[in-house]
Enzyme design. Structure first.
Site, short mmCIF file in Angstrom:
data_model
loop_
_atom_site.label_atom_id
_atom_site.label_comp_id
_atom_site.label_asym_id
_atom_site.label_seq_id
_atom_site.Cartn_x
_atom_site.Cartn_y
_atom_site.Cartn_z
N ASP A 381 0.85 -1.19 0.00
CA ASP A 381 0.00 0.00 0.00
C ASP A 381 0.89 1.25 0.00
OD1 ASP A 381 -2.33 1.54 0.19
OD2 ASP A 381 -2.40 1.42 2.39
N GLU A 384 2.75 4.75 -4.06
CA GLU A 384 2.78 5.66 -5.24
C GLU A 384 4.13 6.34 -5.39
OE1 GLU A 384 0.35 5.54 -2.90
OE2 GLU A 384 -0.93 4.33 -4.18
N ASP A 459 -8.87 3.56 -2.76
CA ASP A 459 -9.92 4.02 -1.85
C ASP A 459 -11.17 4.51 -2.57
OD1 ASP A 459 -8.18 3.37 0.14
OD2 ASP A 459 -7.47 5.42 0.45
O1 MIG Z 1 -4.02 6.16 4.16
O2 MIG Z 1 -3.75 0.92 5.59
O3 MIG Z 1 -5.94 2.20 0.20
O4 MIG Z 1 -6.96 0.02 1.58
O5 MIG Z 1 -6.98 0.16 4.37
C1 MIG Z 1 -4.75 4.99 4.29
C2 MIG Z 1 -4.91 1.67 5.71
C3 MIG Z 1 -3.84 3.81 4.17
C4 MIG Z 1 -4.97 3.04 2.20
C5 MIG Z 1 -5.45 1.85 1.46
C6 MIG Z 1 -6.52 1.16 2.27
C7 MIG Z 1 -5.97 0.78 3.61
C8 MIG Z 1 -5.47 2.01 4.34
N1 MIG Z 1 -4.47 2.69 3.52
#
Ligand code: MIG
Length: 765
Positions: A381, A384, A459
């Site tokens: 996650d 980017e 998201d």
């Molecule tokens: O800023 O890890 O897209 O699926 O649950 C949020 C917490 C960080 C973004 C991800 C989301 C995840 C969440 N993450």
């Protein structure tokens, strides 16, 4: 803007170079269908990590006249004008295909423009908002943590696939722009008759992919950027996630509830709160006193565990991975060589420089404990990469990535940061689980990601509109080479309602990657969270996915061998049917199953376009003539679903998880109700569903064919590849639909098929 005439040219075997006054144009054939085109002012040609294809032996034929030079691969020709200003045209044996308007290589722009053909539609472009046909919009490729609404106005989301296809009656072509900088695709927005793609920086290096069918273009694009490897079967089951299931006891409780309630589920997720202060590769000892024990317990119930990882390491002198990374200079730095710090969940963090092989290996090594504990999959996650205290949401573009001693800026590396992180994650699996297939899930990506990872669309929100547009988004991602894709079922941000959840789970069980996930402090979203009615419907639909697993698994086999998306827009199979060109709220799962979910509240019926052929209603067995719209009944517990007459669909009894029993298929034959002779054919792939042995031939292939004429179904069944001894031994077929035959022959011999047997089951061997 227009460069001038050709000054000189040089042609050899499969390359050709044309010199213009202020740039050089270089062609290279990669295959009969694929031509690489590179316009430069003297830079070196290089390919990104997205490109894995090596040029095949495909020499150009060259024709020269006073006005033109024609380079021909046999299937497609490029005609370069000699007398006028820059002119480049693509021609196939049916005639004129595509005309270039111009190439621009000014300082702030490197772009190429084509004339939009009559009645042209555009597809691909990866993870973009809006509907199926991309015409009339402009898109930017720059991986962005886009937490805001993913409505039509949103441009940059998490992933970049600089690839599009243009389809009209003359055929389909594709363009893949091999440039990792911020690129853009203006698909008839600025000028309704022009498509322009390019970048401010980096090479104008692109591939022209000839169809003429859309399938050929996708095949070509996935030849260039690679295809998926077979995922483990469990990854095709239903996944349950939440930000976050804590503590340990809660995770176990969720798992137990699935089993108690007889709702199939294979995977449960640990989101960031499992960690100790968001330090990756750690567990919070209070919330998770015994993660290994918990994982064992879950294993006994048939659950796999996937943990989230973010790239950033907390700046903390007592934290091993950070200390080591700092000591060995493994972090992304500024121009002066000082590690960059940015705020993410753990507070100040440093970011591994995934451009380096040694950093990739180090990162892979950090997974050791997780792998030993039995964690089955890794969820990348914030890659980017997302930086919270930056107005650009990411790192400054002038940071430095070492790239194994060939330093470059973040501006060039940004879009492939996540791709390189996925490479490192895959290395972890290779290192610690060499025999098992990896499962990696990523939020950010670039073309080629399919070779490493599944993706989800980030998201989204618990909005009807997000359910609706998840379909075209996933369809275009599939066309852009990543078949293993899904959106958070039920929506991430916001509170889902019962009705929305029902419609979403009906749709979501057909997503190639099927995961229910929800944000922190949003309403619960487990299948039972909305009461008995919803639970019953969710159970039925999740079971439907498990019934279809042999078929779905075979679609992944097809994706691995040819690049065909698992979830396909109607236009992919019926490109000549104009009615299909923009259909975004229906999909095909493979060739044979058509789904038409309800994506608006309060609806109990909807118009469904059925393409050419005859279509059998999944629920009632009623048959419909295609090539027209029907009004389908869609009460809350039904989603309109059809099987194409003639199809063979391998299915199985549902089970609570994929590991419960071997994946044994029963072939469901849908001949349809017709007096004409009908034929069907299916190739069935089978292996152990988890190891890499299939790469060494440990799989079986079966070919099943049938003809039905009058009252006789004549089935031929043969094994065409034998390599997996532990495979299925007994095969069965079931005749489905309105028409019931009198006799069934198997390989020429009369079977024990009996009309009175309600289940219509035929034993094969
Ligand atoms: O800023 O890890 O897209 O699926 O649950 C949020 C917490 C960080 C973004 C991800 C989301 C995840 C969440 N993450």
């Amino acid at each position: 803007m227009r460069p001038n005439k050709v000054l000189s040219w040089q042609i050899s075997k499969n390359t050709a170079t044309f010199k213009y006054e202020n740039f050089t144009l270089n062609f290279q054939t990669f295959s009969e269908r694929i031509i690489n085109i590179f316009a430069s002012k003297g830079e070196n040609k290089s390919f990104t990590q997205a490109v894995v294809m090596k040029p095949e032996e495909a020499a150009f034929d060259m024709e020269e006249s006073k006005d033109y030079i024609i380079l021909s691969t046999g299937l497609v020709k490029v005609r370069i004008g000699l007398e006028q200003d820059f002119a480049m045209e693509f021609i196939d044996n049916k005639g004129f295909l595509l005309q270039t308007i111009g190439i621009d290589l000014s300082n702030k722009n490197r772009s190429c423009s084509f004339k939009i053909r009559k009645d042209e539609h555009f597809y691909g472009l990866g993870e973009k908002t809006g509907f199926l046909d991309k015409r009339g919009r402009r898109y930017t490729m720059w991986n962005t943590d886009h937490y805001e609404d993913h409505d039509e106005g949103a441009d940059c989301l998490y992933e970049s696939y600089p690839f599009y296809m243009g389809l009209n009656r003359t055929g389909c072509y594709g363009i893949y722009l091999d440039n990792t900088y911020k690129t853009f695709f203006d698909v008839g927005k600025q000028d309704k008759d022009t498509v322009t793609f390019g970048a401010e920086k980096g090479p104008l290096n692109f591939f022209f992919i000839y169809g003429p069918s859309m399938k050929e273009v996708v095949l070509g694009y996935t030849k260039i950027t690679g295809r998926i490897e077979l995922p483990p079967l469990w990854a095709l089951g239903y996944h349950q996630s939440r930000y976050s299931y804590v503590p340990q006891e809660k995770v176990l409780e969720i798992a137990r509830t699935f089993r108690e309630k007889d709702i199939p589920c294979d995977v449960i997720y640990l989101d960031i709160d499992y960690m100790d202060g968001y330090r990756v590769f750690t567990f919070d000892k209070e919330k998770f006193p015994d993660p290994a024990g918990m994982i064992k317990e879950l294993e006994k119930m048939g659950f796999k565990v996937v943990t989230i990882l973010d790239p950033g390491l907390k700046v903390d002198g007592d934290y091993g991975p950070f200390k080591e990374g700092l000591k060995k200079n493994y972090f992304v730095t500024d121009k002066n060589g000082l590690p960059f710090t940015g705020r993410v969940w753990p507070g100040l963090t440093c970011f591994p420089d995934f451009s380096r092989d040694d950093v990739k290996s180090w990162w892979a090594g950090l997974h050791e404990e997780y792998m030993n504990m039995g964690i089955a999959g890794i969820w990348n996650d914030m890659n980017e990469p997302a930086v919270m205290d930056s107005s650009t949401k990411t790192m400054p573009v002038d940071l430095v990535h070492d790239r194994n001693g060939n330093p470059t800026t973040h501006e060039e590396f940004h879009n492939i940061y996540a791709l390189n992180m996925a490479m490192a994650t895959k290395e972890a699996f290779k290192k610690f689980r060499p025999c098992n297939r990896p499962f990696i899930l990523t939020r950010a990506a670039f073309s080629g990601i399919q070779r490493y990872s599944a993706m989800w669309t980030g998201d989204n929100r618990s909005y009807w509109n997000h359910l609706k547009t998840s379909i075209p988004m996933l369809l275009n991602i599939g066309l852009s080479g990543e078949p293993f894709c899904g959106a958070d079922i039920g929506g991430f941000t916001g509170d889902c309602s019962e009705e929305l959840f029902i419609r979403w789970i009906q749709t979501g069980v057909f997503y190639p990657f099927c995961r229910n996930h929800s944000g922190a402090s949003t309403a619960d979203q487990e299948p039972w969270a909305f009461g008995a009615r919803c639970e019953q419907i969710a159970r039925e639909f999740i079971k439907l996915r498990y019934k279809l697993l042999p078929y779905i698994y075979n679609l992944f086999y097809q994706a691995a061998s040819s690049g065909d998306p698992v979830l396909r827009p109607l236009v992919y199979e019926y490109e000549e049917d104009e009615n299909c060109h923009a259909v975004f709220d229906e999909f095909l799962l493979g060739e044979s199953i058509l789904g038409a979910p309800v994506v608006e509240p309060g609806k109990t019926n909807r118009a469904v376009y059925l393409p050419d052929g005859r279509w059998i209603d999944w629920w009632s067995g009623k048959e419909h003539e295609g090539g027209r719209y029907i009004l389908a009944d869609a009460p809350l517990d039904k989603m309109p679903l059809y099987v194409k007459a003639g199809s063979i669909i391998p299915m199985r009894e549902p089970m609570s998880h994929t590991g419960e029993k071997p994946l044994e298929a029963e072939f469901h034959i849908f001949p349809g109700n017709t007096t004409e002779e009908i034929r069907g054919e299916y190739v069935y792939y089978e292996d152990d569903g988890r190891s890499e042995d299939y790469k060494k031939g440990a799989y079986n292939l079966y070919k099943i064919r049938y003809t039905m004429s009058k009252d006789v179904v004549d089935i031929k069944f043969e094994k065409t590849h034998s390599g997996y001894d532990l495979g299925q031994k007994d095969f069965k077929a079931v005749i489905r639909g309105e028409k019931i035959p009198d006799t069934v022959l198997i390989n020429g011999r009369k079977s024990g098929f009996n009309k009175e047997n309600e289940n219509m089951v035929i034993d094969f061997c």
